[in-house]
Scaffold this active site. Sequence first.
Site, mmCIF file in Angstrom:
data_model
loop_
_atom_site.group_PDB
_atom_site.id
_atom_site.type_symbol
_atom_site.label_atom_id
_atom_site.label_comp_id
_atom_site.label_asym_id
_atom_site.label_seq_id
_atom_site.Cartn_x
_atom_site.Cartn_y
_atom_site.Cartn_z
ATOM 1 N N SER A 50 38.494 34.087 29.080
ATOM 2 C CA SER A 50 38.032 33.591 30.372
ATOM 3 C C SER A 50 36.719 32.809 30.266
ATOM 4 O O SER A 50 35.751 33.286 29.676
ATOM 5 C CB SER A 50 37.833 34.798 31.291
ATOM 6 O OG SER A 50 36.908 34.495 32.313
ATOM 7 N N GLY A 51 36.695 31.633 30.896
ATOM 8 C CA GLY A 51 35.467 30.849 30.917
ATOM 9 C C GLY A 51 34.373 31.568 31.690
ATOM 10 O O GLY A 51 33.208 31.603 31.265
ATOM 11 N N LEU A 52 34.759 32.157 32.833
ATOM 12 C CA LEU A 52 33.786 32.892 33.641
ATOM 13 C C LEU A 52 33.185 34.045 32.834
ATOM 14 O O LEU A 52 31.970 34.243 32.804
ATOM 15 C CB LEU A 52 34.472 33.434 34.908
ATOM 16 C CG LEU A 52 33.640 34.384 35.765
ATOM 17 C CD1 LEU A 52 32.420 33.668 36.353
ATOM 18 C CD2 LEU A 52 34.482 34.981 36.897
ATOM 19 N N ASP A 62 29.148 29.809 35.066
ATOM 20 C CA ASP A 62 30.470 29.249 34.771
ATOM 21 C C ASP A 62 30.495 27.800 35.257
ATOM 22 O O ASP A 62 31.209 27.439 36.184
ATOM 23 C CB ASP A 62 31.531 30.104 35.495
ATOM 24 C CG ASP A 62 32.949 29.694 35.154
ATOM 25 O OD1 ASP A 62 33.144 28.985 34.140
ATOM 26 O OD2 ASP A 62 33.868 30.084 35.900
ATOM 27 N N ASP A 89 40.657 29.573 28.260
ATOM 28 C CA ASP A 89 40.353 28.897 29.522
ATOM 29 C C ASP A 89 39.473 27.702 29.144
ATOM 30 O O ASP A 89 38.269 27.856 28.932
ATOM 31 C CB ASP A 89 39.610 29.894 30.421
ATOM 32 C CG ASP A 89 39.089 29.252 31.691
ATOM 33 O OD1 ASP A 89 39.349 28.049 31.902
ATOM 34 O OD2 ASP A 89 38.416 29.970 32.456
ATOM 35 N N ASP A 91 38.520 25.176 30.853
ATOM 36 C CA ASP A 91 37.893 24.513 32.009
ATOM 37 C C ASP A 91 38.573 23.162 32.265
ATOM 38 O O ASP A 91 39.776 23.104 32.370
ATOM 39 C CB ASP A 91 36.381 24.365 31.786
ATOM 40 C CG ASP A 91 35.682 25.730 31.804
ATOM 41 O OD1 ASP A 91 36.297 26.692 32.318
ATOM 42 O OD2 ASP A 91 34.560 25.835 31.298
ATOM 43 N N GLU A 118 42.094 22.746 33.828
ATOM 44 C CA GLU A 118 42.256 22.657 35.286
ATOM 45 C C GLU A 118 41.925 21.242 35.747
ATOM 46 O O GLU A 118 41.054 20.578 35.165
ATOM 47 C CB GLU A 118 41.379 23.704 35.977
ATOM 48 C CG GLU A 118 39.900 23.558 35.727
ATOM 49 C CD GLU A 118 39.103 24.833 36.057
ATOM 50 O OE1 GLU A 118 39.303 25.849 35.356
ATOM 51 O OE2 GLU A 118 38.292 24.792 36.993
ATOM 52 N N LYS A 124 32.710 21.794 35.611
ATOM 53 C CA LYS A 124 33.549 22.485 36.586
ATOM 54 C C LYS A 124 32.737 23.444 37.465
ATOM 55 O O LYS A 124 31.620 23.849 37.114
ATOM 56 C CB LYS A 124 34.688 23.225 35.876
ATOM 57 C CG LYS A 124 34.274 24.267 34.845
ATOM 58 C CD LYS A 124 33.778 25.597 35.382
ATOM 59 C CE LYS A 124 34.754 26.298 36.298
ATOM 60 N NZ LYS A 124 35.825 26.965 35.557
ATOM 61 N N ASN A 126 33.351 27.168 39.459
ATOM 62 C CA ASN A 126 34.316 28.270 39.512
ATOM 63 C C ASN A 126 35.103 28.188 40.821
ATOM 64 O O ASN A 126 34.550 27.913 41.880
ATOM 65 C CB ASN A 126 33.586 29.616 39.403
ATOM 66 C CG ASN A 126 34.574 30.774 39.337
ATOM 67 O OD1 ASN A 126 35.061 31.239 40.358
ATOM 68 N ND2 ASN A 126 34.877 31.202 38.128
ATOM 69 N N SER A 127 36.378 28.481 40.734
ATOM 70 C CA SER A 127 37.283 28.306 41.877
ATOM 71 C C SER A 127 36.955 29.213 43.048
ATOM 72 O O SER A 127 37.392 28.976 44.162
ATOM 73 C CB SER A 127 38.727 28.563 41.434
ATOM 74 O OG SER A 127 39.030 27.775 40.317
ATOM 75 N N ARG A 162 46.486 23.731 34.808
ATOM 76 C CA ARG A 162 46.106 24.578 35.953
ATOM 77 C C ARG A 162 45.931 23.714 37.192
ATOM 78 O O ARG A 162 45.160 22.747 37.188
ATOM 79 C CB ARG A 162 44.811 25.312 35.597
ATOM 80 C CG ARG A 162 44.134 25.984 36.769
ATOM 81 C CD ARG A 162 43.120 26.969 36.231
ATOM 82 N NE ARG A 162 42.072 27.269 37.175
ATOM 83 C CZ ARG A 162 41.083 28.111 36.918
ATOM 84 N NH1 ARG A 162 41.019 28.712 35.732
ATOM 85 N NH2 ARG A 162 40.145 28.329 37.823
ATOM 86 N N HIS A 193 46.783 28.272 41.003
ATOM 87 C CA HIS A 193 45.647 29.127 41.345
ATOM 88 C C HIS A 193 45.472 29.176 42.857
ATOM 89 O O HIS A 193 45.751 28.196 43.560
ATOM 90 C CB HIS A 193 44.368 28.584 40.690
ATOM 91 C CG HIS A 193 43.347 29.655 40.443
ATOM 92 N ND1 HIS A 193 43.642 30.984 40.394
ATOM 93 C CD2 HIS A 193 41.993 29.581 40.234
ATOM 94 C CE1 HIS A 193 42.557 31.690 40.152
ATOM 95 N NE2 HIS A 193 41.533 30.851 40.057
HETATM 96 C C1 SPV Z 1 38.211 32.376 34.519
HETATM 97 O O1 SPV Z 1 38.490 33.545 34.256
HETATM 98 O O2 SPV Z 1 37.228 31.818 34.060
HETATM 99 C C2 SPV Z 1 39.058 31.609 35.435
HETATM 100 C C3 SPV Z 1 39.854 32.325 36.361
HETATM 101 O O3 SPV Z 1 39.019 30.433 35.368
HETATM 102 S S1 SPV Z 1 38.992 32.365 37.829
HETATM 103 O O4 SPV Z 1 37.648 32.682 37.566
HETATM 104 O O5 SPV Z 1 39.702 33.389 38.569
HETATM 105 O O6 SPV Z 1 39.129 31.079 38.437
HETATM 106 MG MG MG Z 2 37.526 29.674 34.262
#
Ligand code: SPV
Ligand code: MG
Length: 544
Positions: A50-52, A62, A89, A91, A118, A124, A126-127, A162, A193
Amino acid sequence: MTDKTPVSPSKMKRFRDLLTSPGLSFLMEAHNGMSALIVEDAGFEGIWASGLSISTALGVRDRNEASWTQVLEVLEFMSDVTSIPILLDGDTGYGDFNNFRRLVRKLCQRSIAAVCIEDKIFPKTNSFLDGDQTLANIDEFAGKIKAGKDSQTDPDFSIVARLEALIAGRGMDEALRRAEAYHAAGADAVLIHSRKSGAEEILHFAKEWANRCPVVIVPTMYYRTPTDRYREAGISTVIWANHNLRASLSAMREVSLKIRREESLVGIEDHVANLSDVFDLTGNSELAEAEKRYLPDTRRRIGAVVLAASRGSQLADLTVDRPKCMLDVRGEPILRRLVRSLRGSGVDDVTVVCGYRHEAMTLPDVRKVVNDAYASTGELVSLSRAADRLVGECVVSYGDILFRDHVLDLLLNTKGDVVLVCDAAKQGPALKPNADLVRCASPCTADHLVHDQPVELERIGGGLTQDEAHGEWVGLVRLSARGSELVRAELAAMKEAGEMDHATMPDLLSRLLARGVRPQVVYIIGLWLDVNDVFGLARARNFL
Ligand code: SPV
Ligand code: MG
């Protein structure tokens, strides 16, 4: 760290199979080597890098604050210690198509099975943040996917596209339109997502998409939806996206606050992983095994055989229930002190040959050998009972002597196949008549003592008069590996010739001399004593 040996099929192939298999698969988030190990141990079939989580574990946002090479470095740790595939991930691909294709090549080199990108703008957001969620140009993003697919050096490497259309509020049609374009560009799967707390929109997408390629989802916000709904909807893969990071955050915060508050570890010890768990996780036992295989053993190993079979006839009353070596000197047996001295100088493999009242020899951590013919035989029979211990470097000692520690160090540091410690304190008629007398190449001089200079032994034992003697052997001899061999051979020859039963250590040393062996003698003045009678015992008490 124990690097996992490459698996077959490759991680890439295993991930591809996981994407395309008919059942629902699960990827669990990890953000460093430790969490990756935990995910694999838990039985997951793949890892979501996971990027986050990686950013947060590095203490940054992130927002592409960690560079892609820094992310790659973390990934290497994760991949090296695990055998399951990793989906990175990625990004937005860390730049344009050109940056992305370079990333893909690096991932293939490092056996990272797949990357997810994505369709948003670098850097980026974070979503789940209310920041800029502007979507990338659809054609530009499709070109990025194509560049990635054209650059992969492993045919089974996967690219997951994504879709952020629902996150950006652009609606289902936009999501489907983009899914189509990315699929056409070569994406191996799409990740739809959503930040809604219900799964309706992703289930709607799945229905419309009708599995034109596998669908991946991230139910972080709609976590209440029963997992079977995804199975029924034909979803390929579920990503549990950040829960190891969040678990560690709350656990670490709680422990830190508690320790800070209580200024003690008592309250937390039972609630944190124990250290053997920590050592096991990174495979320390494998390292210990590998050391045995690859590391030359340069430690000096010295054994000892202690001859302690006799009763001590001059101590009759005191030795009714124990041999002389077990007589107490200021709270502990003579033998225990002797063994401690040996250990203190690095002689740790100690064999004691017992005889009289051998059951009273109860010292732990020493090998016990019994000469049951002790009453009718001499000390060489005892020594021969432990002949199999006379291998490599070895000290042979009488069991009733005490000496200052540096005497042993002096002995161990003197070169020679057979080295004896002899006391030159008394010379000529002053020597005890029953002592093991020695005559050397020269009498002891200050030079010998100051420079620890050994001299050659010329004669030892019975045939020497007190006038001829230069000193007394204290009952300590060191054998080199060759010396041990010589002694074993001599013992065998004596046995063969029927000359062993009443023979003594000086007899053995005399025979070695006769064979041309040149034993060395290190002189000391005092510094030791033996316990033959009550006077010896009294001296021993004062000696300590
Ligand atoms: C991550 O885990 O970094 C993601 C998923 O991209 S989310 O944070 O849920 O968008
Ligand atoms: Mg991410």
